[in-house]
Design an enzyme around this catalytic site. Structure first.
Site, PDB file in Angstrom:
ATOM      1  N   GLU A  50       0.802  -1.233   0.000  1.00  0.00           N
ATOM      2  CA  GLU A  50       0.000   0.000   0.000  1.00  0.00           C
ATOM      3  C   GLU A  50       0.834   1.283   0.000  1.00  0.00           C
ATOM      4  O   GLU A  50       0.332   2.351   0.347  1.00  0.00           O
ATOM      5  CB  GLU A  50      -0.985   0.022   1.182  1.00  0.00           C
ATOM      6  CG  GLU A  50      -2.133  -0.965   1.002  1.00  0.00           C
ATOM      7  CD  GLU A  50      -3.010  -1.118   2.234  1.00  0.00           C
ATOM      8  OE1 GLU A  50      -4.011  -0.413   2.325  1.00  0.00           O
ATOM      9  OE2 GLU A  50      -2.682  -1.965   3.101  1.00  0.00           O
ATOM     10  N   ARG A  71      -8.091   0.665  -5.245  1.00  0.00           N
ATOM     11  CA  ARG A  71      -7.070  -0.190  -4.642  1.00  0.00           C
ATOM     12  C   ARG A  71      -7.255  -1.648  -5.053  1.00  0.00           C
ATOM     13  O   ARG A  71      -8.347  -2.210  -4.910  1.00  0.00           O
ATOM     14  CB  ARG A  71      -7.153  -0.066  -3.109  1.00  0.00           C
ATOM     15  CG  ARG A  71      -6.523  -1.198  -2.326  1.00  0.00           C
ATOM     16  CD  ARG A  71      -5.007  -1.165  -2.384  1.00  0.00           C
ATOM     17  NE  ARG A  71      -4.425  -2.254  -1.601  1.00  0.00           N
ATOM     18  CZ  ARG A  71      -3.198  -2.726  -1.792  1.00  0.00           C
ATOM     19  NH1 ARG A  71      -2.417  -2.203  -2.721  1.00  0.00           N
ATOM     20  NH2 ARG A  71      -2.743  -3.709  -1.038  1.00  0.00           N
ATOM     21  N   THR A 125       0.119   2.545  -8.130  1.00  0.00           N
ATOM     22  CA  THR A 125      -0.437   3.852  -8.506  1.00  0.00           C
ATOM     23  C   THR A 125       0.559   4.593  -9.406  1.00  0.00           C
ATOM     24  O   THR A 125       0.167   5.246 -10.375  1.00  0.00           O
ATOM     25  CB  THR A 125      -0.759   4.674  -7.240  1.00  0.00           C
ATOM     26  OG1 THR A 125      -1.481   3.832  -6.342  1.00  0.00           O
ATOM     27  CG2 THR A 125      -1.588   5.890  -7.568  1.00  0.00           C
ATOM     28  N   ASP A 160       6.570  -3.826 -11.445  1.00  0.00           N
ATOM     29  CA  ASP A 160       5.818  -3.507 -10.223  1.00  0.00           C
ATOM     30  C   ASP A 160       5.585  -4.813  -9.467  1.00  0.00           C
ATOM     31  O   ASP A 160       4.986  -5.741 -10.001  1.00  0.00           O
ATOM     32  CB  ASP A 160       4.476  -2.863 -10.641  1.00  0.00           C
ATOM     33  CG  ASP A 160       3.546  -2.627  -9.462  1.00  0.00           C
ATOM     34  OD1 ASP A 160       4.035  -2.503  -8.321  1.00  0.00           O
ATOM     35  OD2 ASP A 160       2.311  -2.564  -9.687  1.00  0.00           O
ATOM     36  N   GLN A 207       3.537  -6.613   0.174  1.00  0.00           N
ATOM     37  CA  GLN A 207       3.253  -7.222   1.474  1.00  0.00           C
ATOM     38  C   GLN A 207       4.272  -8.319   1.776  1.00  0.00           C
ATOM     39  O   GLN A 207       4.887  -8.872   0.864  1.00  0.00           O
ATOM     40  CB  GLN A 207       1.831  -7.797   1.487  1.00  0.00           C
ATOM     41  CG  GLN A 207       0.794  -6.695   1.617  1.00  0.00           C
ATOM     42  CD  GLN A 207      -0.596  -7.228   1.950  1.00  0.00           C
ATOM     43  OE1 GLN A 207      -0.783  -8.411   2.232  1.00  0.00           O
ATOM     44  NE2 GLN A 207      -1.572  -6.344   1.908  1.00  0.00           N
TER      45      GLN A 207
HETATM   46  N1  LIG Z   1      -4.447  10.051  -1.333  1.00  0.00           N
HETATM   47  C1  LIG Z   1      -3.436   9.312  -1.795  1.00  0.00           C
HETATM   48  N2  LIG Z   1      -3.623   7.999  -2.017  1.00  0.00           N
HETATM   49  C2  LIG Z   1      -2.575   7.291  -2.479  1.00  0.00           C
HETATM   50  C3  LIG Z   1      -1.299   7.851  -2.727  1.00  0.00           C
HETATM   51  N3  LIG Z   1      -0.482   6.868  -3.186  1.00  0.00           N
HETATM   52  C4  LIG Z   1      -1.224   5.753  -3.238  1.00  0.00           C
HETATM   53  N4  LIG Z   1      -2.484   5.993  -2.795  1.00  0.00           N
HETATM   54  C5  LIG Z   1      -3.582   5.024  -2.647  1.00  0.00           C
HETATM   55  O1  LIG Z   1      -3.126   4.019  -1.785  1.00  0.00           O
HETATM   56  C6  LIG Z   1      -3.686   2.760  -2.143  1.00  0.00           C
HETATM   57  C7  LIG Z   1      -2.560   1.744  -2.301  1.00  0.00           C
HETATM   58  O2  LIG Z   1      -1.766   2.066  -3.413  1.00  0.00           O
HETATM   59  P1  LIG Z   1      -1.130   0.953  -4.366  1.00  0.00           P
HETATM   60  O3  LIG Z   1      -0.476   1.675  -5.499  1.00  0.00           O
HETATM   61  O4  LIG Z   1      -2.120  -0.099  -4.665  1.00  0.00           O
HETATM   62  O5  LIG Z   1      -0.002   0.351  -3.389  1.00  0.00           O
HETATM   63  P2  LIG Z   1       1.075  -0.763  -3.727  1.00  0.00           P
HETATM   64  O6  LIG Z   1       2.379  -0.255  -3.227  1.00  0.00           O
HETATM   65  O7  LIG Z   1       1.015  -1.148  -5.167  1.00  0.00           O
HETATM   66  O8  LIG Z   1       0.584  -1.984  -2.801  1.00  0.00           O
HETATM   67  P3  LIG Z   1       0.876  -3.569  -3.001  1.00  0.00           P
HETATM   68  O9  LIG Z   1       0.439  -3.930  -4.370  1.00  0.00           O
HETATM   69  O10 LIG Z   1       0.087  -4.243  -1.917  1.00  0.00           O
HETATM   70  O11 LIG Z   1       2.349  -3.746  -2.789  1.00  0.00           O
HETATM   71  C8  LIG Z   1      -4.483   3.011  -3.433  1.00  0.00           C
HETATM   72  O12 LIG Z   1      -5.853   3.132  -3.086  1.00  0.00           O
HETATM   73  C9  LIG Z   1      -3.939   4.333  -3.942  1.00  0.00           C
HETATM   74  O13 LIG Z   1      -4.904   5.093  -4.646  1.00  0.00           O
HETATM   75  C10 LIG Z   1      -1.122   9.246  -2.454  1.00  0.00           C
HETATM   76  O14 LIG Z   1      -0.040   9.835  -2.614  1.00  0.00           O
HETATM   77  N5  LIG Z   1      -2.221   9.918  -1.977  1.00  0.00           N
HETATM   78 MG   LIG Z   2       0.613  -2.896  -6.096  1.00  0.00          MG
END
Ligand SMILES: Nc1nc2c(ncn2[C@@H]2O[C@H](COP(=O)(O)OP(=O)(O)OP(=O)(O)O)[C@@H](O)[C@H]2O)c(=O)[nH]1
Ligand SMILES: [Mg+2]
Length: 385
Positions: A13, A147, A18, A173, A177
């Site tokens: 997360e 997400r 993103t 990417d 986790q």
């Molecule tokens: N408001 C806001 N939300 C964010 C930001 N960066 C990411 N998010 C939100 O955080 C959530 C998790 O982001 P992901 O990009 O899925 O995270 P990840 O690092 O890929 O996570 P994993 O796939 O589990 O490793 C999503 O709902 C995004 O929209 C940010 O800078 N601001």
């Molecule tokens: Mg991810």
């Protein structure tokens, strides 16, 4: 020049996927109408999961529903717990809207750092009216907010014009986790740069996969492992200090990093006596989203934004300094790692950027800076410049 391989790393997360969505929007052709419609399923799952988490947390935190008439809606949502499908009905949306309007659910939302709630909960719950319409097509912002956990290594490729030539990038990417990280090593060979995502807003949260562990400490530990990993010795790291918008919201709610620091005496530098230089302050303010183009133009670099609480800047800079101390070998969080001497690190470096991954303007600017750095480092490494 051959394709440059970039790796996105960071804990769950933190915002890796993103950033890849932003790359698709900025450098590929964005999202087609069909791809947008595909995302509706994930958005519905996000709405259902958000309400389920909150209703579950209300039970543990002893927060009652404010309106007893919301009870059938809470029961309806709890009944959906095992559902994976994304069938919806008028009834489903009615219960969602009723619950989100309940004062008890709102109280529970305000305490979301005490349990696990996805970042986009409020964003989508506030727009149920739009989402439930049969004509709904998710916008870019909806797609960026949505997400979905990453559980297999994803890969995108794109070309960017740079100084009269086309530079080819290949971006990987991975899932962040704990259970996903054993897969990281599969993609370590021939990497040119790592984008490491660190969530600046997570200081009061615990890991989804291990609720006894602080999210910020985990992120620092994994960063320390990556920085000292022998397979990544010549690979430079671009550190994205992400979610600065959520950091600002948390500070506005009165949350503070000091509670975490107090729980780990002797580990971290003293917060109150850590200075913020005027340059550090400006670096942060320049990155912070908002403020129209016009006001940004009128604002000279030396004048400051008055809309941002100084505590937001102080927390962001303090967290940045934790990462840079790890880089300089002045802070070690993971005691199983033997930090290498300075000479060991002479063939790679770490540069940082404050980011808001859901803000395309901010990410565009950051990626431009990264591209220049990546190409320069690559040419230096192969003795071309
Ligand atoms: N408001 C806001 N939300 C964010 C930001 N960066 C990411 N998010 C939100 O955080 C959530 C998790 O982001 P992901 O990009 O899925 O995270 P990840 O690092 O890929 O996570 P994993 O796939 O589990 O490793 C999503 O709902 C995004 O929209 C940010 O800078 N601001
Ligand atoms: Mg991810």
């Amino acid at each position: 020049m051959k394709r440059l391989k970039i790796l996105l790393l960071g804990t769950g997360e933190s915002g890796k996927s993103t950033i890849t969505k932003q790359m698709k929007i900025i450098h590929i052709n964005g999202y087609s109408f069909a791809e947008r419609l595909e995302k509706i399923k994930d958005i519905i799952r996000n709405v259902r999961e958000s309400l389920l988490s909150m209703v579950g947390a209300m039970h543990h935190l002893n927060i009652p529903l404010e309106d007893e008439e919301s009870r059938p809606s809470a029961d309806f949502i709890l009944d959906q717990a095992a559902r994976q499908d994304t069938e919806t009905s008028e009834e489903f949306w009615m219960h969602c809207e009723r619950l989100w309007a309940d004062g008890g659910v709102q109280k529970c939302y305000d305490r979301s750092h005490e349990y696990q709630l996805i970042d986009c909960a409020k964003y989508f719950l506030d727009k149920i009216k739009e989402i439930k319409s049969p004509n709904y097509a998710p916008s870019d912002q909806d797609i960026l907010r949505c997400r979905a956990i990453t559980t297999s290594i994803q890969h995108i490729e794109f070309d960017v014009p740079d100084a009269g030539q086309s530079v080819k990038f290949s971006v990987y990417d991975v899932g962040g986790q704990q259970g996903e990280r054993k897969k990281w090593i599969q993609v370590f060979d021939n990497v040119v740069a790592i984008l490491y995502l660190g969530d600046t807003s997570c200081f009061d949260q615990t890991l989804r996969e291990d609720t006894a562990k602080s999210r910020l400490i985990e992120s620092l530990e994994i960063f320390e492992q990556v920085w000292n990993n022998r397979f990544l010795r010549p690979v430079s790291i671009l550190l994205f200090l992400n979610k600065i918008d959520i950091l600002a919201e948390k500070i506005a709610k009165g949350r503070s990093i000091k509670d975490l620091l107090a729980q780990h005496p002797g580990v971290f530098p003293d917060y109150d006596s850590c200075p913020v230089s005027s340059n550090e302050r400006l670096e942060f303010l320049d990155a912070f989203p908002g403020g129209s183009e016009q006001t940004a133009k009128r604002r000279s670099r030396s004048s400051s934004r008055t809309d941002i609480n100084p505590e937001v800047v102080k927390t962001a800079v303090y967290i940045k300094n934790l990462f840079t101390r790890i880089v300089r070998g002045e802070l070690s969080i993971n005691k199983t790692i033997q930090p290498h001497p300075k000479e060991w690190h002479q063939n790679h470096s770490c540069e940082y950027f404050y980011t808001c991954a859901v803000d395309t303007n901010n990410v565009k600017k950051v990626l431009e800076g990264c591209r220049t750095l990546i190409i320069r480092k690559h040419l230096e490494r192969f003795g071309i410049i």
